[in-house]
Design a protein around this motif. Structure first.
Motif, PDB file in Angstrom:
ATOM      1  N   LYS A 103      46.263 -71.233  -0.647  1.00 32.95           N
ATOM      2  CA  LYS A 103      46.726 -72.393  -0.056  1.00 32.95           C
ATOM      3  C   LYS A 103      47.618 -72.158   1.097  1.00 32.95           C
ATOM      4  O   LYS A 103      47.401 -72.881   2.169  1.00 32.95           O
ATOM      5  N   ARG A 154      55.757 -66.911  -8.261  1.00 31.97           N
ATOM      6  CA  ARG A 154      54.888 -68.292  -8.458  1.00 31.97           C
ATOM      7  C   ARG A 154      55.884 -69.478  -7.937  1.00 31.97           C
ATOM      8  O   ARG A 154      55.577 -70.378  -7.229  1.00 31.97           O
ATOM      9  N   SER A 201      55.021 -71.798  -4.535  1.00 25.90           N
ATOM     10  CA  SER A 201      54.890 -73.196  -4.593  1.00 25.90           C
ATOM     11  C   SER A 201      55.833 -74.134  -4.105  1.00 25.90           C
ATOM     12  O   SER A 201      55.431 -75.098  -3.495  1.00 25.90           O
ATOM     13  N   LYS A 232      56.360 -64.744 -12.208  1.00 28.45           N
ATOM     14  CA  LYS A 232      57.086 -65.925 -12.397  1.00 28.45           C
ATOM     15  C   LYS A 232      58.118 -66.422 -11.392  1.00 28.45           C
ATOM     16  O   LYS A 232      58.225 -67.649 -11.107  1.00 28.45           O
ATOM     17  N   ASP A 291      48.406 -63.920 -12.267  1.00 25.80           N
ATOM     18  CA  ASP A 291      48.565 -65.225 -12.503  1.00 25.80           C
ATOM     19  C   ASP A 291      47.650 -66.187 -11.479  1.00 25.80           C
ATOM     20  O   ASP A 291      47.658 -66.144 -10.319  1.00 25.80           O
ATOM     21  N   PRO A 292      46.789 -66.973 -12.059  1.00 20.42           N
ATOM     22  CA  PRO A 292      45.805 -67.602 -11.472  1.00 20.42           C
ATOM     23  C   PRO A 292      46.718 -68.716 -10.573  1.00 20.42           C
ATOM     24  O   PRO A 292      45.881 -69.210  -9.534  1.00 20.42           O
ATOM     25  N   ASP A 293      47.396 -69.532 -10.960  1.00 21.07           N
ATOM     26  CA  ASP A 293      48.052 -70.461 -10.294  1.00 21.07           C
ATOM     27  C   ASP A 293      49.056 -69.851  -9.018  1.00 21.07           C
ATOM     28  O   ASP A 293      48.708 -70.294  -8.011  1.00 21.07           O
ATOM     29  N   LEU A 294      49.476 -68.871  -9.199  1.00 20.72           N
ATOM     30  CA  LEU A 294      49.972 -67.960  -8.240  1.00 20.72           C
ATOM     31  C   LEU A 294      49.146 -67.749  -6.889  1.00 20.72           C
ATOM     32  O   LEU A 294      49.190 -67.829  -5.837  1.00 20.72           O
ATOM     33  N   GLN A 295      47.733 -67.029  -7.596  1.00 19.21           N
ATOM     34  CA  GLN A 295      46.867 -66.856  -6.605  1.00 19.21           C
ATOM     35  C   GLN A 295      46.400 -68.052  -5.746  1.00 19.21           C
ATOM     36  O   GLN A 295      45.949 -67.959  -4.651  1.00 19.21           O
ATOM     37  N   GLU A 296      46.222 -69.327  -6.344  1.00 16.32           N
ATOM     38  CA  GLU A 296      46.092 -70.123  -5.758  1.00 16.32           C
ATOM     39  C   GLU A 296      46.858 -70.891  -4.862  1.00 16.32           C
ATOM     40  O   GLU A 296      46.582 -71.300  -3.784  1.00 16.32           O
ATOM     41  N   ASP A 297      48.308 -70.750  -5.343  1.00 15.93           N
ATOM     42  CA  ASP A 297      49.332 -71.219  -4.185  1.00 15.93           C
ATOM     43  C   ASP A 297      49.439 -70.391  -2.910  1.00 15.93           C
ATOM     44  O   ASP A 297      49.399 -70.766  -1.914  1.00 15.93           O
TER      45      ASP A 297
END
Length: 489
Positions: free
Chosen positions: A357, A308, A312, A305, A348-354
């Motif tokens: 990117k 992430r 971000s 957390k 965490d999928p959001d973490l992986q996406e950030d």
């Protein structure tokens, strides 16, 4: 999804809820009116749904109860001399305004108050008139009234999303009170309450811009908390550039004894602030070395957390300011660190996406980056390290003239600025700057008078008496270039 309520605040509110208040005696003494007493009893110690129905059915009545109207004082004004009553009313009002939904230990918990009450309080009156003075009611740290008042004000502003002039005038005062908890308190519980309330207030662009405008009060103490967590002092980022940080890490506490919960909440606030990155990103990095600090925090981040939020925030800053902040990120060795982070077991999928990117952005930037670009970025960052270009004679033979001509002499002026500082905690910066000036004189001797006019020769002569042996040696070598051409002429 809202934040978990700080334990200290929840405990304080529960204790006040359980205190017996002699309401009938207060009414007989004229502290409150019989009408106010009846309205308080109708919502006190009843089921939440019953409370909500009563208030929603009589919004005007409860607006007048809490904030009054011309000719009719509210209960906080009427009972101002009774601290026990004021505390109880502040907790009751906070309960009515609160609409928190949060998850703890996989259990969803709700505190649903009366959502319509927040906006109703603004009808025909200034709800802050009798609340704001309570923030400064006492200098006694044990007096709970200012803290309870800040909670009411924060909840009122956050839930109403009011943009009136009265809110615009009140918000700076609330921020100043909260910053006093962060700056002057050694109590991590009070600091955490303040930071959580900061987060609630940063709901829109105007509040975020005001938060940045008051950054000496608001942002600076938060950055200092992050510096402690990273194991560095606030005076200099030298140890971050060199990697010499001292960290006492653990699952619940990082460097400087910063708890995981406080760290998370501070990161959350700065993540919210990063949505203004296009306006403040460059200043944020200039004043706080935020890219370097966040790179170190990413290296040490103990939980997904926190990782992430760090990723971000970095993405928001770099995406909004690519020309100025991407070079700093490369100098801070962020690309290599991202590769390491990618090797962790991330769920965490959001973490992986950030993460993806960020890696893509940096890889694209590095495709076209030359050694010359790397050197320019390093000097512009204001902090030098012994990166490959500095000692590479071929680099200077090929690029010295370009460096002096870049942006009409910007790099030479930046070297002057760097060398003006004493760098007590990182003398290597002065040694490197002397090395660079020496190469510039050697490769472009006809420009040495230009460098002399900027004060570089004088400063190098001063550094020959520096306490650091490497600085004395590099300054002597640099001065040798000037003397060589002086003798030849």
């Amino acid at each position: 999804m809202s934040l978990d309520p700080p334990p200290y605040l929840g405990s304080l509110q529960n204790n006040i809820r359980q205190r017996p208040i002699p309401w009938d005696g207060a009414a007989r003494a004229g502290t409150i009116t019989e009408g106010q007493l009846a309205r308080i009893r109708a919502v006190d110690k009843v089921k939440r749904e019953q409370r909500r129905q009563v208030v929603e059915g009589h919004l005007d009545t409860y607006r007048i109860l809490f904030v009054g109207e011309p000719g009719i004082p509210g209960v906080l004004e009427s009972a101002s001399k009774r601290s026990d009553v004021v505390q109880y009313i502040l907790v009751l009002l906070s309960d009515l305004l609160e609409t928190t939904i949060y998850r703890k230990l996989h259990v969803l918990t709700c505190f649903i108050g009366v959502p319509t009450l927040a906006k109703a309080l603004f009808k025909d009156s200034d709800p802050y008139q009798h609340l704001l003075p309570l923030l400064a009611r006492s200098n006694n740290a044990e007096d709970p009234i200012p803290l309870l008042t800040s909670t009411v004000l924060t909840t009122l502003m956050a839930n109403s999303r009011d943009e009136s002039q009265s809110t615009a005038r009140a918000l700076p005062l609330v921020l100043s009170y909260l910053c006093s908890l962060v700056k002057t308190s050694n109590d991590a519980g009070l600091q955490d309450i303040a930071v959580v309330e900061y987060s609630s207030l940063l709901y829109g662009q105007s509040s975020r811009q005001l938060f940045w405008k008051q950054r000496s009060e608001t942002v600076t103490p938060l950055v200092e908390i992050l510096q402690k967590a990273a194991g560095v002092g606030g005076e200099s980022s030298a140890s971050l550039w060199s990697g010499n940080t001292t960290l006492r890490s653990g699952v619940e506490s990082l460097g400087g004894g910063v708890g995981l919960q406080l760290l998370y909440h501070v990161l959350l606030v700065l993540w919210q602030l990063s949505f203004e990155a296009s306006d403040i990103g460059d200043e944020l990095d200039d004043e706080y070395d935020i890219i370097l600090l966040y790179t170190q925090l990413l290296r040490l981040s103990p939980k997904e957390k926190t990782t992430r939020l760090i990723l971000s925030t970095l993405y928001n800053l770099l995406e909004a300011n690519p020309s100025t902040l991407l070079p700093t990120a490369v100098l801070a060795r962020l690309p290599a660190l991202l590769q390491n982070v990618g090797g962790r077991r991330l769920t965490d999928p959001d973490l992986q996406e950030d993460l993806g990117k960020l890696k893509e952005m940096l890889e694209e930037y590095q495709k076209n980056k030359t050694t010359f670009d790397e050197y320019i970025a390093e000097v512009q960052s204001g902090h030098l390290r012994w990166s490959p270009p500095h000692r590479h004679a071929i680099f200077w033979a090929e690029n010295a003239r370009k460096i002096l001509d870049f942006e009409n002499g910007e790099i030479a002026r930046k070297l002057v600025d760097i060398m003006k500082k004493p760098w007590e905690n990182d003398k290597a910066v002065l040694a490197i700057a002397c090395n660079d000036v020496g190469y510039l004189v050697k490769e472009v001797p006809e420009k040495r008078y230009q460098l002399e006019k900027l004060g570089l020769k004088t400063r190098i002569m001063e550094l020959m008496g520096d306490s650091d042996e490497n600085v004395r040696w590099e300054s002597l070598r640099a001065l040798g270039g000037w003397l060589k051409y002086s003798f030849e002429n």
